[in-house]
Design an enzyme around this catalytic site. Structure first.
Site, PDB file in Angstrom:
ATOM      1  N   HIS A  19      64.787  54.892  -2.350  1.00  9.45           N
ATOM      2  CA  HIS A  19      63.815  55.902  -2.761  1.00  9.45           C
ATOM      3  C   HIS A  19      62.930  56.300  -1.577  1.00  9.45           C
ATOM      4  CE1 HIS A  19      60.832  52.712  -2.855  1.00  9.45           C
ATOM      5  NE2 HIS A  19      61.455  52.068  -3.844  1.00  9.45           N
ATOM      6  N   HIS A  22      61.483  53.587   0.831  1.00  9.17           N
ATOM      7  CA  HIS A  22      62.392  53.083   1.867  1.00  9.17           C
ATOM      8  C   HIS A  22      62.506  54.113   2.998  1.00  9.17           C
ATOM      9  CE1 HIS A  22      64.060  51.232  -1.921  1.00  9.17           C
ATOM     10  NE2 HIS A  22      63.977  50.143  -1.184  1.00  9.17           N
ATOM     11  N   CYS A 129      63.283  34.167  -6.663  1.00 13.66           N
ATOM     12  CA  CYS A 129      63.130  35.548  -7.133  1.00 13.66           C
ATOM     13  C   CYS A 129      64.346  36.342  -6.669  1.00 13.66           C
ATOM     14  CB  CYS A 129      61.857  36.191  -6.580  1.00 13.66           C
ATOM     15  SG  CYS A 129      61.836  37.980  -6.897  1.00 13.66           S
ATOM     16  N   CYS A 132      63.520  39.562  -4.481  1.00 11.34           N
ATOM     17  CA  CYS A 132      63.289  39.302  -3.054  1.00 11.34           C
ATOM     18  C   CYS A 132      64.485  38.587  -2.439  1.00 11.34           C
ATOM     19  CB  CYS A 132      62.086  38.396  -2.821  1.00 11.34           C
ATOM     20  SG  CYS A 132      60.519  38.961  -3.439  1.00 11.34           S
ATOM     21  N   CYS A 147      57.112  36.936  -9.811  1.00 12.41           N
ATOM     22  CA  CYS A 147      56.918  37.347  -8.424  1.00 12.41           C
ATOM     23  C   CYS A 147      56.032  38.592  -8.441  1.00 12.41           C
ATOM     24  CB  CYS A 147      58.270  37.661  -7.791  1.00 12.41           C
ATOM     25  SG  CYS A 147      58.121  38.530  -6.233  1.00 12.41           S
ATOM     26  N   HIS A 150      58.053  41.718  -7.985  1.00 12.05           N
ATOM     27  CA  HIS A 150      59.137  42.038  -8.927  1.00 12.05           C
ATOM     28  C   HIS A 150      58.792  41.521 -10.312  1.00 12.05           C
ATOM     29  CE1 HIS A 150      61.080  41.978  -4.905  1.00 12.05           C
ATOM     30  NE2 HIS A 150      61.602  43.096  -5.370  1.00 12.05           N
ATOM     31  N   LYS A 297      52.918  51.834  -7.678  1.00 14.89           N
ATOM     32  CA  LYS A 297      54.073  51.268  -6.986  1.00 14.89           C
ATOM     33  C   LYS A 297      55.318  52.082  -7.396  1.00 14.89           C
ATOM     34  CE  LYS A 297      56.332  46.815  -6.623  1.00 14.89           C
ATOM     35  NZ  LYS A 297      57.509  46.464  -6.721  1.00 14.89           N
ATOM     36  N   LYS A 300      61.589  51.471 -10.646  1.00 15.04           N
ATOM     37  CA  LYS A 300      62.465  51.960 -11.688  1.00 15.04           C
ATOM     38  C   LYS A 300      61.800  51.801 -13.051  1.00 15.04           C
ATOM     39  CE  LYS A 300      67.428  51.395 -11.983  1.00 15.04           C
ATOM     40  NZ  LYS A 300      68.481  50.425 -11.713  1.00 15.04           N
TER      41      LYS A 300
HETATM   42  N1  MSP Z   1      67.700  43.794   2.352  1.00 12.74           N
HETATM   43  C1  MSP Z   1      66.393  43.410   2.710  1.00 12.74           C
HETATM   44  C2  MSP Z   1      66.167  43.600   4.198  1.00 12.74           C
HETATM   45  C3  MSP Z   1      67.120  42.873   5.083  1.00 12.74           C
HETATM   46  S1  MSP Z   1      66.831  43.247   6.756  1.00 12.74           S
HETATM   47  C4  MSP Z   1      67.837  42.180   7.577  1.00 12.74           C
HETATM   48  C5  MSP Z   1      65.390  44.239   1.929  1.00 12.74           C
HETATM   49  N2  MSP Z   1      65.857  45.373   1.373  1.00 12.74           N
HETATM   50  S2  MSP Z   1      64.979  46.390   0.503  1.00 12.74           S
HETATM   51  O1  MSP Z   1      65.890  47.428   0.098  1.00 12.74           O
HETATM   52  O2  MSP Z   1      64.272  45.698  -0.519  1.00 12.74           O
HETATM   53  O3  MSP Z   1      63.897  46.975   1.459  1.00 12.74           O
HETATM   54  C6  MSP Z   1      64.266  47.612   2.673  1.00 12.74           C
HETATM   55  C7  MSP Z   1      63.033  48.033   3.456  1.00 12.74           C
HETATM   56  O4  MSP Z   1      62.333  49.040   2.731  1.00 12.74           O
HETATM   57  C8  MSP Z   1      62.048  46.884   3.670  1.00 12.74           C
HETATM   58  O5  MSP Z   1      61.521  46.924   4.982  1.00 12.74           O
HETATM   59  C9  MSP Z   1      60.973  47.148   2.648  1.00 12.74           C
HETATM   60  O6  MSP Z   1      59.710  46.661   3.016  1.00 12.74           O
HETATM   61  C10 MSP Z   1      60.968  48.680   2.660  1.00 12.74           C
HETATM   62  N3  MSP Z   1      60.384  49.256   1.461  1.00 12.74           N
HETATM   63  C11 MSP Z   1      60.752  49.067   0.163  1.00 12.74           C
HETATM   64  N4  MSP Z   1      59.897  49.757  -0.641  1.00 12.74           N
HETATM   65  C12 MSP Z   1      58.977  50.397   0.106  1.00 12.74           C
HETATM   66  C13 MSP Z   1      57.872  51.223  -0.139  1.00 12.74           C
HETATM   67  N5  MSP Z   1      57.497  51.568  -1.357  1.00 12.74           N
HETATM   68  N6  MSP Z   1      57.182  51.691   0.929  1.00 12.74           N
HETATM   69  C14 MSP Z   1      57.528  51.391   2.223  1.00 12.74           C
HETATM   70  N7  MSP Z   1      58.558  50.604   2.491  1.00 12.74           N
HETATM   71  C15 MSP Z   1      59.302  50.093   1.453  1.00 12.74           C
HETATM   72  O7  MSP Z   1      64.242  43.871   1.896  1.00 12.74           O
END
Ligand code: MSP
Length: 475
Positions: A19, A22, A129, A132, A147, A150, A297, A300
């Site tokens: 989303h 990310h 969790c 995470c 968590c 989550h 936040k 979903k």
């Molecule tokens: N798969 C692990 C990372 C492994 S790296 C070797 C993971 N994946 S994730 O899909 O949950 O998150 C990917 C990245 O997106 C992370 O750096 C996470 O902090 C970031 N974000 C997820 N949601 C976010 C926001 N709402 N805002 C900013 N960054 C966000 O963690």
């Protein structure tokens, strides 16, 4: 300054498509990568992003859909890549943890740590969790034993045999690495947070899960009944690509961009793993905060998930990048909204940059003015505009460019080129104004690569024409 730089983003879980939260991280890292290509030359910059495809969440998501885990992750990874591509992210590799070369590196890495005596068999009893993909202590859970990141997922209680990594052995190594600045954690607050965590003492960490609990992962090289724990696999993606492409040597500055929820893995576990397996450690970890939507936040269960493509389709990729980068280095949580995005779109882009381009292009069209490719940017000019990038302050870079744009508008208003009847005189004024606008367009490249090219293209033409719909009205 080292000759080369290796820039990475976190790789996203494939339980669902990414989303806009990310997307912030990817755009931020992309902006820095594009700037570094200007500074160091494209051949000295390597930039990766990708997907993290093993572990329980993926296995369960596939099960729910009645397809195999590989089918599920392949589909989501492809959709993530579409999102990333729509944002114009200039990665050199989109790496998947199911890629064959990564598998080879992950298994070799595990074996190296094992042979060094850093991996041993033990048992784990405690919380986990799945969101995470992380073991939790009771103090990391909230009052309802959930968590905090989550809340809608049930915390698992595990009691199982695992292989453990001797994380505790690396406490003093990590302390020295961070306090000496050899590993530079930004911002400073995150560095202090990581040191405080270290001060509490590290417990050895599990690096495998029994197959009867999770089967979707790489089988451990020493035990057919266990799979490698998802983090001890995912982190190695950086090494897979870095080593293969010659970006994991002492001539390379290694910079990881990660969110605040995964800072510990990158600043404390990853360097210890690398030390154990005999590799160099990264130079910098930039930890960003979270993007919230309308004060909530993005999740979903709250039903407020926005995919990057939804915004790109409506506002265009450059406007989305501009708006998110304007947020600056998000340290904790930062709020975005489509209402604010529309205000920025109209005020700063359509009526700001777009209007200046239209005015000057119309003047050139009417008077038959052309200037060719004459916008050389002086080195000092670049340095002045871009210097805040050293602290990842893209927001200030944008301000710097917009200040110059305001000065250019002032110049146009004062010189009133539309009222100049003498062609030589008019061309002299346009020479300055259009060259300045072309310089600004070039400087905008790391932030808005498409728009930068478009504007430079408009004014490099022999027949300059007022463009149609640079920033169209939002329907
Ligand atoms: N798969 C692990 C990372 C492994 S790296 C070797 C993971 N994946 S994730 O899909 O949950 O998150 C990917 C990245 O997106 C992370 O750096 C996470 O902090 C970031 N974000 C997820 N949601 C976010 C926001 N709402 N805002 C900013 N960054 C966000 O963690």
């Amino acid at each position: 300054m080292k000759k080369k730089i290796f820039i990475t983003t976190a790789i996203d879980y494939t339980n669902d498509v990414i989303h806009v939260g990310h997307a912030y991280e990817k755009i931020l890292a992309d902006c820095i990568a594009r700037y570094e290509r200007i500074k160091r030359g494209a051949e000295n910059v390597h930039f990766t992003t990708g997907t993290d495809e093993h572990g329980t969440t993926n296995e369960k998501a596939a099960e729910k859909r009645g397809i195999t885990p590989l089918e599920h992750v392949t589909e989501i990874s492809a959709k993530d890549k579409e999102q990333i591509d729509a944002l114009n992210i200039s990665y050199d590799r989109f790496i998947r943890t199911t890629d064959e070369d990564h598998k080879k590196f992950a298994l070799e890495f595990f074996t190296k740590s094992l042979e060094n005596g850093d991996i041993y068999k033990g048992s784990y009893k405690g919380y986990y969790c799945e969101g995470c993909e992380s073991h939790k202590t009771i103090s990391e859970l909230d009052e309802n034993r959930q968590c905090p990141n989550h809340k809608t997922r049930q915390i698992q209680e595990l009691d199982e045999e695992n292989y453990f990594f001797r994380w505790s052995k690396y406490e003093s190594f990590l302390k020295e690495l961070i306090t000496s600045g050899q590993l530079d954690i930004r911002p400073e607050g995150k560095k202090l947070e990581m040191l405080a965590f270290l001060d509490k003492g590290l417990k050895d960490i599990t690096v495998s899960r029994p197959k009867y609990k999770v089967s979707w992962g790489f089988t451990t090289p020493n035990d057919p009944e266990q799979v490698i724990y998802v983090w001890f696999d995912a982190l190695i993606n950086y090494l897979t690509e870095g080593l293969t492409k010659g970006f994991w040597d002492e001539d390379t500055e290694i910079v990881h961009f990660v969110g605040k929820d995964i800072a510990r893995w990158h600043t404390l576990l990853w360097p210890a793993m690398l030390k154990s397996a005999g590799y160099r450690t990264p130079d910098k970890v930039y930890v960003h905060g979270f993007i919230n939507l309308d004060g909530q936040k993005i999740s979903k269960s709250l039903g407020n998930v926005i995919r990057p493509t939804e915004l790109v389709d409506k506002y265009g990729v450059d406007a989305v990048r501009y708006y998110l980068l304007k947020q600056g280095p998000v340290v904790e949580d930062s709020d975005i909204s489509t209402k604010q995005l529309e205000e920025v779109y109209t005020g700063e882009l359509a009526n700001g940059l777009g209007n200046t381009v239209n005015r000057l292009a119309a003047l050139a069209e009417k008077s038959g003015y052309s200037c060719g490719n004459n916008a050389e940017i002086a080195i000092e000019d670049q340095a002045n505009i871009y210097s805040p990038i050293a602290e990842f302050r893209i927001d200030i870079v944008i301000k710097n460019i917009w200040q110059r744009l305001a000065a250019l508008d002032k110049n146009i208003n004062e010189n009133t080129p539309w009222s100049i009847t003498n062609k030589d005189e008019l061309y002299k004024v346009l020479d300055y104004e259009i060259t300045e606008l072309k310089k600004l367009a070039i400087l905008l490249h790391p932030v808005m690569p498409n728009m930068s090219e478009k504007i430079a293209g408009i004014f490099s033409s022999e027949n300059i024409k007022k463009p149609e719909g640079l920033f169209p009205k939002i329907g």
